[in-house]
Design an enzyme around this catalytic site. Structure first.
Site, PDB file in Angstrom:
ATOM      1  CB  ILE A  14      -0.977  -0.015   1.208  1.00 21.00           C
ATOM      2  CG1 ILE A  14      -1.956   1.158   1.121  1.00 21.00           C
ATOM      3  CG2 ILE A  14      -0.250  -0.022   2.545  1.00 21.00           C
ATOM      4  CD1 ILE A  14      -3.101   1.065   2.123  1.00 21.00           C
ATOM      5  CB  ALA A  15       3.895   2.266   1.869  1.00 27.37           C
ATOM      6  CE  LYS A  34      12.067  -9.128   0.555  1.00 29.74           C
ATOM      7  NZ  LYS A  34      12.863  -9.677   1.620  1.00 29.74           N
ATOM      8  CE1 TYR A  44      -1.114 -14.027   2.146  1.00 30.01           C
ATOM      9  CE2 TYR A  44       0.685 -12.472   1.875  1.00 30.01           C
ATOM     10  CZ  TYR A  44       0.058 -13.649   1.529  1.00 30.01           C
ATOM     11  OH  TYR A  44       0.597 -14.448   0.552  1.00 30.01           O
ATOM     12  CB  ALA A  45      -4.353  -6.047   5.721  1.00 31.50           C
ATOM     13  CD  GLN A  46      -7.156 -12.454   8.620  1.00 35.00           C
ATOM     14  OE1 GLN A  46      -7.899 -12.449   9.597  1.00 35.00           O
ATOM     15  NE2 GLN A  46      -6.450 -13.528   8.285  1.00 35.00           N
ATOM     16  CD  GLU A 113      -9.375  -4.465  13.645  1.00 38.38           C
ATOM     17  OE1 GLU A 113      -8.177  -4.534  13.914  1.00 38.38           O
ATOM     18  OE2 GLU A 113      -9.804  -4.340  12.489  1.00 38.38           O
ATOM     19  CG  HIS A 241      -2.562 -10.211  15.751  1.00 38.21           C
ATOM     20  ND1 HIS A 241      -3.573 -10.954  16.318  1.00 38.21           N
ATOM     21  CD2 HIS A 241      -3.167  -9.269  15.001  1.00 38.21           C
ATOM     22  CE1 HIS A 241      -4.744 -10.464  15.920  1.00 38.21           C
ATOM     23  NE2 HIS A 241      -4.530  -9.437  15.128  1.00 38.21           N
ATOM     24  CD  GLU A 373       4.924  -3.873   9.464  1.00 41.32           C
ATOM     25  OE1 GLU A 373       3.971  -4.190   8.703  1.00 41.32           O
ATOM     26  OE2 GLU A 373       5.381  -4.633  10.322  1.00 41.32           O
ATOM     27  CB  SER A 389      -0.570  -0.595   9.974  1.00 36.72           C
ATOM     28  OG  SER A 389       0.338  -0.874   8.966  1.00 36.72           O
TER      29      SER A 389
HETATM   30  P1  FAD Z   1       4.204  -4.432   2.363  1.00 37.34           P
HETATM   31  O1  FAD Z   1       2.793  -4.437   1.993  1.00 37.34           O
HETATM   32  O2  FAD Z   1       4.689  -5.556   3.192  1.00 37.34           O
HETATM   33  O3  FAD Z   1       5.088  -4.389   1.025  1.00 37.34           O
HETATM   34  C1  FAD Z   1       6.497  -4.529   1.093  1.00 37.34           C
HETATM   35  C2  FAD Z   1       7.062  -4.522  -0.311  1.00 37.34           C
HETATM   36  O4  FAD Z   1       8.465  -4.315  -0.262  1.00 37.34           O
HETATM   37  C3  FAD Z   1       6.878  -5.817  -1.089  1.00 37.34           C
HETATM   38  O5  FAD Z   1       6.514  -5.498  -2.414  1.00 37.34           O
HETATM   39  C4  FAD Z   1       8.274  -6.455  -1.099  1.00 37.34           C
HETATM   40  O6  FAD Z   1       8.545  -7.264  -2.231  1.00 37.34           O
HETATM   41  C5  FAD Z   1       9.127  -5.203  -1.142  1.00 37.34           C
HETATM   42  N1  FAD Z   1      10.495  -5.404  -0.677  1.00 37.34           N
HETATM   43  C6  FAD Z   1      10.928  -5.586   0.599  1.00 37.34           C
HETATM   44  N2  FAD Z   1      12.265  -5.703   0.614  1.00 37.34           N
HETATM   45  C7  FAD Z   1      12.697  -5.594  -0.664  1.00 37.34           C
HETATM   46  C8  FAD Z   1      13.966  -5.654  -1.299  1.00 37.34           C
HETATM   47  N3  FAD Z   1      15.107  -5.854  -0.613  1.00 37.34           N
HETATM   48  N4  FAD Z   1      14.018  -5.515  -2.644  1.00 37.34           N
HETATM   49  C9  FAD Z   1      12.906  -5.352  -3.383  1.00 37.34           C
HETATM   50  N5  FAD Z   1      11.659  -5.283  -2.830  1.00 37.34           N
HETATM   51  C10 FAD Z   1      11.570  -5.400  -1.492  1.00 37.34           C
HETATM   52  N6  FAD Z   1      -2.760  -3.362   9.192  1.00 37.34           N
HETATM   53  C11 FAD Z   1      -3.920  -2.690   9.255  1.00 37.34           C
HETATM   54  O7  FAD Z   1      -3.921  -1.453   9.314  1.00 37.34           O
HETATM   55  N7  FAD Z   1      -5.106  -3.368   9.206  1.00 37.34           N
HETATM   56  C12 FAD Z   1      -5.172  -4.722   9.121  1.00 37.34           C
HETATM   57  O8  FAD Z   1      -6.255  -5.293   9.074  1.00 37.34           O
HETATM   58  C13 FAD Z   1      -3.961  -5.445   9.093  1.00 37.34           C
HETATM   59  N8  FAD Z   1      -3.984  -6.794   9.041  1.00 37.34           N
HETATM   60  C14 FAD Z   1      -2.795  -7.461   8.895  1.00 37.34           C
HETATM   61  C15 FAD Z   1      -2.809  -8.840   8.734  1.00 37.34           C
HETATM   62  C16 FAD Z   1      -1.642  -9.528   8.510  1.00 37.34           C
HETATM   63  C17 FAD Z   1      -1.658 -11.018   8.330  1.00 37.34           C
HETATM   64  C18 FAD Z   1      -0.416  -8.825   8.465  1.00 37.34           C
HETATM   65  C19 FAD Z   1       0.881  -9.549   8.204  1.00 37.34           C
HETATM   66  C20 FAD Z   1      -0.379  -7.459   8.652  1.00 37.34           C
HETATM   67  C21 FAD Z   1      -1.570  -6.772   8.871  1.00 37.34           C
HETATM   68  N9  FAD Z   1      -1.580  -5.388   9.043  1.00 37.34           N
HETATM   69  C22 FAD Z   1      -2.759  -4.719   9.106  1.00 37.34           C
HETATM   70  C23 FAD Z   1      -0.344  -4.619   8.908  1.00 37.34           C
HETATM   71  C24 FAD Z   1      -0.283  -4.065   7.465  1.00 37.34           C
HETATM   72  O9  FAD Z   1      -0.808  -5.018   6.581  1.00 37.34           O
HETATM   73  C25 FAD Z   1       1.134  -3.735   7.050  1.00 37.34           C
HETATM   74  O10 FAD Z   1       1.761  -2.976   8.039  1.00 37.34           O
HETATM   75  C26 FAD Z   1       1.111  -2.925   5.756  1.00 37.34           C
HETATM   76  O11 FAD Z   1       0.387  -3.618   4.774  1.00 37.34           O
HETATM   77  C27 FAD Z   1       2.530  -2.677   5.278  1.00 37.34           C
HETATM   78  O12 FAD Z   1       2.471  -2.126   3.994  1.00 37.34           O
HETATM   79  P2  FAD Z   1       3.808  -1.701   3.288  1.00 37.34           P
HETATM   80  O13 FAD Z   1       3.430  -1.131   1.973  1.00 37.34           O
HETATM   81  O14 FAD Z   1       4.619  -0.901   4.208  1.00 37.34           O
HETATM   82  O15 FAD Z   1       4.613  -3.089   3.093  1.00 37.34           O
HETATM   83  C1  SIN Z   2      -6.356  -7.932  12.385  1.00 40.56           C
HETATM   84  O1  SIN Z   2      -7.186  -8.064  11.508  1.00 40.56           O
HETATM   85  O2  SIN Z   2      -6.488  -8.389  13.519  1.00 40.56           O
HETATM   86  C2  SIN Z   2      -5.093  -7.191  12.080  1.00 40.56           C
HETATM   87  C3  SIN Z   2      -5.330  -5.756  12.210  1.00 40.56           C
HETATM   88  C4  SIN Z   2      -4.039  -4.995  12.308  1.00 40.56           C
HETATM   89  O3  SIN Z   2      -2.957  -5.563  12.381  1.00 40.56           O
HETATM   90  O4  SIN Z   2      -4.132  -3.764  12.345  1.00 40.56           O
END
Ligand code: FAD
Ligand code: SIN
Length: 522
Positions: A14-15, A34, A44-46, A113, A241, A373, A389
């Site tokens: 998302i970022a 990667k 995987y966010a639920q 939540e 969690h 993150e 997040s």
């Molecule tokens: P990510 O979505 O993890 O993306 C990381 C990206 O970086 C990927 O594309 C990866 O390939 C790339 N990358 C990393 N290292 C490298 C490298 N060395 N070279 C090239 N590419 C690289 N948050 C909420 O707010 N609500 C929720 O309901 C929620 N549920 C969750 C459920 C689960 C199971 C998990 C694991 C997390 C949940 N979270 C939730 C937290 C939230 O999903 C994450 O914090 C958020 O999606 C992070 O987004 P991001 O864009 O920072 O990173």
């Molecule tokens: C969850 O659905 O319990 C995850 C929510 C979150 O990590 O913010």
């Protein structure tokens, strides 16, 4: 091999994607991931994404809940700006094609939540992240100025260090000129020069033996920035969690969304006692640090392997309608959640710390932004409020995009950057050296730097980590690059940061709980 691009984005969650969509109207963008583009924690966010949409909710209530969950270590200015921008960011996400569930009045159906005083979590059943990732990827893929490099691993960011100049920590004029990117298939390493670089590399969950995070979450962005002598903060606050499915051997651990507790599910121990009443008046809906610690305590006292989440008093149809993914996953293991209690344990889930950034997502290194993150914005304080997040990622990627658009016209590509030199390096033929060290590292972190810590455990962890660090650096310095050794190296860097910052914090607060210092009342 070389390439020049205006904006280099590492990460397609998302970022990275929400930033790309905005800057691509003004600049050429390259997104590097990667593995496949959609293999992200985002997918995987639920539970969903927290935002203030309707009365009786207000910005003030969401701000108060965020500060309270974070035990007031949050940066109040950052909390306020994130939450007051939440409604606008949600409307934008919907304009880009994201579908959130609606209620019978046609309004957004809002879940609740832990730690939230109101229903304010927008969701798409229990697959919110997958719906957001789908919409963002569809939008980004059709933009003519966005190029994707999938299955390419960023090894390091490029700074003046690569021009042979000395770079020291706390220097204020370190600059980023792009990144070195490794293609595991061809074994080529590209020198990608950019005017602006965005780290959106996600979390660190694989530092621990049990995590809800996908395998990509190895803290690469934070480790790269730290090696480049940038500023990292808050790494001691690793969120576990409370409820991942207890299914030994399954990696990653399947998440049982907190939204189920918001829907009425109750945590029980093996004796069927709703034990959370003994720990917090908010019971199963207390903030995550409190619930995870309570479960940890119950397991230590009883010697049991798991506690249970009880949904059996809820209607089967409602459970199937609202939580189809959880329902199906459990059923596949023979657990019918309308009849059987779900065995759950805490798992490493989220890093509140990371690359220290300001309100425009600028890191301490010039022309280098961080969002999602991997960034530490100051929003979460000592403990992240659930579903804040995804919101944080949207808000800070938006602010970073605005800042980028203002700045990019004044930045030139750097000249004279050398290509990656791996002359004389050999292929590491013994993968066991890497896999075993990774397991050892995860075991050290899980046993000594988990939910409950102590000075002695942290010292022991640091001593053990030192040995793995030396062995790995020695192997790295003579090996050709591989994703596996780079990820191990990154995880070791992250482990070091978590332990050192935990040692420096001489108190128990939020997610950092140590038996050597009395807890501060919430
Ligand atoms: P990510 O979505 O993890 O993306 C990381 C990206 O970086 C990927 O594309 C990866 O390939 C790339 N990358 C990393 N290292 C490298 C490298 N060395 N070279 C090239 N590419 C690289 N948050 C909420 O707010 N609500 C929720 O309901 C929620 N549920 C969750 C459920 C689960 C199971 C998990 C694991 C997390 C949940 N979270 C939730 C937290 C939230 O999903 C994450 O914090 C958020 O999606 C992070 O987004 P991001 O864009 O920072 O990173
Ligand atoms: C969850 O659905 O319990 C995850 C929510 C979150 O990590 O913010």
């Amino acid at each position: 091999m070389r390439k020049q691009v205006d904006v280099l984005i590492i990460g397609s969650g998302i970022a990275g994607l929400s930033y790309a969509i905005k800057v691509a109207d003004h600049a050429q963008v390259l997104i590097v991931t990667k593995t496949e583009s959609d293999e992200t924690a985002t997918k995987y966010a639920q539970g969903g994404i927290a935002a203030v949409m309707y009365t009786p909710d207000t910005y003030e209530k969401h701000i108060a809940d965020t500060m309270n969950a974070g035990q007031y270590l949050n940066n109040p200015e950052i909390v306020r700006l994130t939450i007051t921008e939440s409604t606008e960011r949600i409307h934008e996400l919907v304009d880009w094609g994201t579908q959130f569930d609606l209620n019978s009045k046609g309004e957004y159906s809002l879940g609740r939540e832990g730690g939230h005083s109101e229903h304010r979590v927008l969701h798409h059943k229990d697959s919110t992240g997958s719906e957001i990732e789908r919409a963002l990827l569809e939008k980004a893929r059709t933009h003519p100025n966005i190029e994707f490099w999938e299955n390419q691993f960023t090894i390091d960011i490029i700074t003046q260090h690569h021009l042979g100049k000395e770079v020291k920590r706390h220097m204020t004029d370190i600059e980023c000129y792009g990144g070195y990117i490794f293609n595991p298939e061809t074994e080529e390493i590209y020198t990608v020069l950019s005017k602006i670089t965005m780290l959106a590399t996600g979390g660190i969950g694989n530092l621990y033996s049990s995590t809800t995070n996908p395998p990509i979450a190895t803290g690469d962005g934070v480790a790269m920035l730290y090696r480049a002598k940038g500023v990292v903060s808050d790494m001691e606050f690793v969120q576990f969690h409370p409820t991942s499915l207890y299914n030994p051997g399954e990696t990653p651990s399947f998440l049982i969304t907190e939204a189920l507790r918001g829907f009425g599910a109750i945590l029980r121990n093996k004796s069927s006692e709703a034990f959370m009443q003994r720990y917090d008046e908010r019971c199963s809906l207390a903030p995550r640090d409190i619930v995870a610690r309570a479960i940890d305590n119950e397991l230590k006292i009883s010697g049991d392997d798991c506690v249970y989440l009880d949904c059996t008093h809820l209607k089967k149809k409602d459970l199937m309608d609202h939580f189809p993914k959880v329902y199906a996953r459990c059923l596949a293991l023979g657990i019918d959640i309308s009849r059987d209690q779900i065995p759950v344990v805490p798992s490493a889930h989220y890093s509140c710390g990371g690359i220290k950034v300001d309100k425009d997502a600028c890191s301490s290194i010039k022309h280098l932004y961080a969002s999602g993150e991997c960034a530490a914005t100051g929003l979460h304080g000592a403990n992240r409020l659930a579903s804040n997040s995804l919101l944080e990622s949207l808000v800070f990627s938006h602010r970073a995009a605005q800042h980028t658009i203002e700045q990019i016209g004044q930045i030139d590509f750097c000249k004279g950057i050398p290509d990656w030199n791996d002359e004389g390096m050999i292929h590491n033929e013994e993968m066991v050296l890497i896999t075993q060290s990774t397991k050892e590292l995860q075991s050290i972190m899980s046993n000594y730097v988990g939910i409950v810590r102590s000075d002695l455990r942290l010292k022991r962890a640091l001593d053990r980590l030192g040995i793995i660090y030396k062995e790995t650096e020695s192997l790295y310095n003579k090996s050709k690059v591989s994703v596996q050794i780079c990820e191990l190296r990154n995880l070791i860097n992250i482990g070091y940061l978590v332990i050192k910052m935990a040692q420096n914090r001489k108190e128990s607060i939020g997610l950092h709980y140590t038996i050597d210092y009395p807890p501060i009342a919430n």
